[in-house]
Write an enzyme that holds these catalytic residues in place. Structure first.
Site, short mmCIF file in Angstrom:
data_model
loop_
_atom_site.label_atom_id
_atom_site.label_comp_id
_atom_site.label_asym_id
_atom_site.label_seq_id
_atom_site.Cartn_x
_atom_site.Cartn_y
_atom_site.Cartn_z
N HIS A 308 0.89 -1.09 -0.05
CA HIS A 308 0.08 0.13 -0.21
C HIS A 308 0.81 1.12 -0.08
CE1 HIS A 308 -3.13 2.89 1.32
NE2 HIS A 308 -4.14 1.67 0.73
N ASP A 366 -7.92 -5.25 -0.04
CA ASP A 366 -8.20 -6.28 -1.42
C ASP A 366 -8.01 -7.71 -1.18
OD1 ASP A 366 -7.44 -3.21 -3.17
OD2 ASP A 366 -9.56 -4.17 -3.15
C1 SDX Z 1 -6.06 0.06 -3.14
O1 SDX Z 1 -4.38 4.64 -2.05
C2 SDX Z 1 -5.43 3.97 -1.53
O2 SDX Z 1 -5.76 4.51 -0.39
C3 SDX Z 1 -5.85 2.83 -2.28
C4 SDX Z 1 -6.89 2.07 -1.51
C5 SDX Z 1 -7.98 2.53 -1.23
O3 SDX Z 1 -8.95 2.11 -0.35
O4 SDX Z 1 -8.54 3.50 -2.06
O5 SDX Z 1 -6.38 1.54 -0.39
C6 SDX Z 1 -7.17 0.61 -2.26
O6 SDX Z 1 -5.97 0.38 -4.19
C7 SDX Z 1 -5.36 -0.84 -2.36
C8 SDX Z 1 -4.07 -1.51 -2.97
C9 SDX Z 1 -4.49 -2.61 -4.04
N1 SDX Z 1 -3.30 -2.65 -4.82
C10 SDX Z 1 -2.86 -3.87 -4.78
O7 SDX Z 1 -2.75 -4.78 -4.17
C11 SDX Z 1 -1.82 -4.25 -6.09
C12 SDX Z 1 -0.49 -4.77 -5.67
N2 SDX Z 1 0.14 -3.58 -4.92
C13 SDX Z 1 1.16 -2.88 -5.79
O8 SDX Z 1 0.89 -2.47 -6.96
C14 SDX Z 1 1.48 -1.62 -4.76
O9 SDX Z 1 1.80 -2.20 -3.64
C15 SDX Z 1 0.80 -0.40 -4.53
C16 SDX Z 1 0.36 -0.03 -5.86
C17 SDX Z 1 -0.50 -0.86 -4.08
C18 SDX Z 1 1.49 0.37 -3.94
O10 SDX Z 1 2.52 1.04 -4.50
P1 SDX Z 1 3.56 2.15 -4.23
O11 SDX Z 1 3.34 2.68 -2.88
O12 SDX Z 1 3.72 3.10 -5.31
O13 SDX Z 1 5.13 1.17 -4.21
P2 SDX Z 1 5.73 0.78 -5.14
O14 SDX Z 1 4.99 0.34 -6.39
O15 SDX Z 1 6.78 2.17 -5.14
O16 SDX Z 1 6.66 -0.30 -4.40
C19 SDX Z 1 7.64 0.00 -3.52
C20 SDX Z 1 8.51 -1.28 -3.33
C21 SDX Z 1 8.97 -1.60 -5.00
O17 SDX Z 1 10.11 -2.34 -5.07
P3 SDX Z 1 11.47 -1.43 -5.27
O18 SDX Z 1 11.26 -0.66 -6.49
O19 SDX Z 1 11.49 -0.36 -4.06
O20 SDX Z 1 12.50 -2.33 -5.23
O21 SDX Z 1 7.87 -2.55 -3.10
C22 SDX Z 1 7.73 -3.58 -4.08
C23 SDX Z 1 7.73 -2.73 -5.47
O22 SDX Z 1 8.43 -3.52 -6.52
N3 SDX Z 1 6.22 -4.01 -4.26
C24 SDX Z 1 5.80 -5.36 -4.33
C25 SDX Z 1 4.32 -5.07 -4.14
N4 SDX Z 1 3.98 -3.73 -4.06
C26 SDX Z 1 5.25 -3.21 -3.90
N5 SDX Z 1 6.42 -6.32 -4.80
C27 SDX Z 1 5.76 -7.19 -4.81
N6 SDX Z 1 4.39 -7.56 -4.80
C28 SDX Z 1 3.52 -6.19 -4.51
N7 SDX Z 1 2.43 -6.50 -4.20
#
Ligand code: SDX
Length: 431
Positions: A308, A366
């Site tokens: 998140h 989710d």
């Molecule tokens: C919702 O914003 C909100 O409040 C949203 C929400 C709401 O109620 O409105 O809470 C609802 O959208 C919840 C999130 C649902 N999405 C997912 O479950 C999809 C999987 N999650 C990822 O796509 C990600 O975690 C996000 C999009 C949710 C958050 O992304 P960020 O904060 O932009 O983090 P990032 O993409 O920069 O990742 C940080 C690091 C990265 O590694 P590095 O580049 O630092 O080496 O963490 C890794 C990412 O590769 N990472 C993951 C991961 N999520 C982040 N690695 C593996 N699996 C994951 N799920």
């Protein structure tokens, strides 16, 4: 705005710029950069808005470190345990918990707006049966501005109120109609003698051929899912609604824009993507393979339902959702659901893995919602429409708050331009 005498000093090329700061009632202080470009001729740069407050708000607060979510100051776990969705809608819209009389009046107003203009049924019939229900919801909600002309004038407080009630009332009807159309069953009209969640279950699962009695436990779980998804600060879809509204667009167009943004798998589409991922994993013994893929920088795969932008400890909604998942699956006698077994083992394995601990990745809202919805009988394509239905009150509350801001300006970000500098046109024979 809570003010402070604190200032931030920015030094550029030996020149100091004093920037005012504002202190919140909770959360980090903010540096007010509204005059920065005029004073210093520079922009700030923050793609994804990881360090940017786009507005002030009094509706919802998240403390990502503590895993805290407050709606008008009330913790989400208390609201999930003691309140119900329409009462939370009232709280988000008007800022205070209602008296019994005010709640009864509000629920009556919502109940009496649940029917959709009969001619809008033609919209559904224009879609292919295999259209994704989110495509139908974006289209039908946007089209509401063509049917409810008496609640599109955003400058009229009464019309804003009517549009708010209409959207909260009609979203379950629209989502249920999208589902019925998708599966080729007749539409079911809303019933005023049912509560909000039972009405939605009835519109989705009853058929003319036999009686349907919504289970009170499933209705309670449904209502809790609505409550847990109601609002969440300035997330991507809420920011989309605010940006659309800043141009003066009508409420139905703004909410349609929010639905479109929520659809993405990184946002509201994650509940569908999470179930599809759990099904792809299939068995507990394949979990290590998928965890390795999620950690592999060269593999775009991510664990859906994990991580998140704000929560860096745990998502309090997931905690409540997990309790509901156990209750619903016990009731339905599917506690041995293979998808749930994979989900529980995946959660354990991910939380024990240093990669996820270091990056503070854990189940979000989710992760468990899809398991409950599947157990209730919804196809995965209906998971995000249910999220959209739930989040409508959050979008509407934030939309109303923004319209009441006397300083409201059209949202218009700038950019860091890396393209070509001016050059002359080259005739085609000379290229
Ligand atoms: C919702 O914003 C909100 O409040 C949203 C929400 C709401 O109620 O409105 O809470 C609802 O959208 C919840 C999130 C649902 N999405 C997912 O479950 C999809 C999987 N999650 C990822 O796509 C990600 O975690 C996000 C999009 C949710 C958050 O992304 P960020 O904060 O932009 O983090 P990032 O993409 O920069 O990742 C940080 C690091 C990265 O590694 P590095 O580049 O630092 O080496 O963490 C890794 C990412 O590769 N990472 C993951 C991961 N999520 C982040 N690695 C593996 N699996 C994951 N799920």
């Amino acid at each position: 705005m809570a003010d402070t005498t604190k200032t931030a000093t920015l030094t550029i090329d030996g020149q100091n710029y004093e920037l005012p700061m504002h202190s919140p009632t909770a959360g980090p202080d903010v540096i007010d950069i509204r005059k920065l470009y005029a004073q210093a001729g520079v922009f700030t740069y923050d793609p994804g808005f990881t360090s940017t407050a786009s507005t002030d708000s009094t509706i919802t607060f998240i403390d990502g470190g503590k895993g805290e979510l407050l709606h008008r100051g009330y913790p989400i776990d208390q609201l999930a345990a003691k309140s119900h969705y329409l009462e939370v809608c009232y709280l988000l819209l008007y800022g205070e918990l209602p008296t019994a009389a005010k709640l009864e009046d509000f629920e009556a107003r919502v109940t009496n707006h649940t029917m959709l203009h009969e001619q809008m049924m033609n919209f559904f019939r224009g879609f292919r049966r295999d259209a994704h229900p989110m495509a139908i919801m974006v289209g039908v909600v946007g089209a509401m501005s063509a049917f409810y002309h008496d609640s599109t004038d955003i400058n009229d407080p009464w019309q804003r109120e009517v549009a708010s009630i209409r959207l909260i009332a009609k979203m379950p009807t629209i989502a249920a109609m999208a589902y019925k159309y998708h599966i080729g069953q007749p539409f079911v009209y809303p019933r005023n003698n049912l509560d909000y969640a039972s009405n939605f279950l009835n519109m989705c699962f009853s058929v003319p051929a036999e009686d349907y009695q919504p289970s009170p436990i499933l209705a309670r779980a449904m209502d809790r899912i609505f409550t847990l998804h109601a609002d969440h600060e300035q997330n991507a879809s809420t920011s989309t609604v605010r940006l659309a509204s800043s141009s003066g667009a009508n409420p139905f167009a703004c909410i349609a824009a929010g639905i479109a943004c929520l659809w993405g798998p990184a946002h509201g589409g994650a509940n569908q993507a999470c179930l599809e991922m759990l099904r792809e994993i299939g068995t507990v013994d394949r979990i290590p393979e998928f965890i390795a893929r999620a950690k592999d920088k060269d593999d775009p795969f991510r664990l859906m339902g994990f991580g998140h932008r704000v929560y860096k400890n745990f998502d309090p909604r997931a905690t409540v959702m997990k309790e509901s998942a156990d209750e619903v699956l016990d009731l339905l006698g599917v506690e041995n659901n293979p998808v749930l077994q994979v989900a529980k083992e995946l959660e354990k394995a991910a939380l024990a893995d240093p990669y996820f601990a270091e990056k503070k990745l854990f189940p979000n809202v989710d992760f468990y919602s899809g398991i409950i919805l599947e157990a209730m009988g919804f196809p995965t394509s209906m998971f995000t429409p249910i999220f959209a239905l739930s989040r409508t009150v959050g979008w509407i509350s934030q939309w109303k708050e923004q319209l009441s801001d006397p300083q409201l300006k059209i949202g218009r970000p700038r950019q860091l331009y890396l393209g070509s500098t001016p050059r002359d046109y080259i005739d085609i024979e000379n290229r």
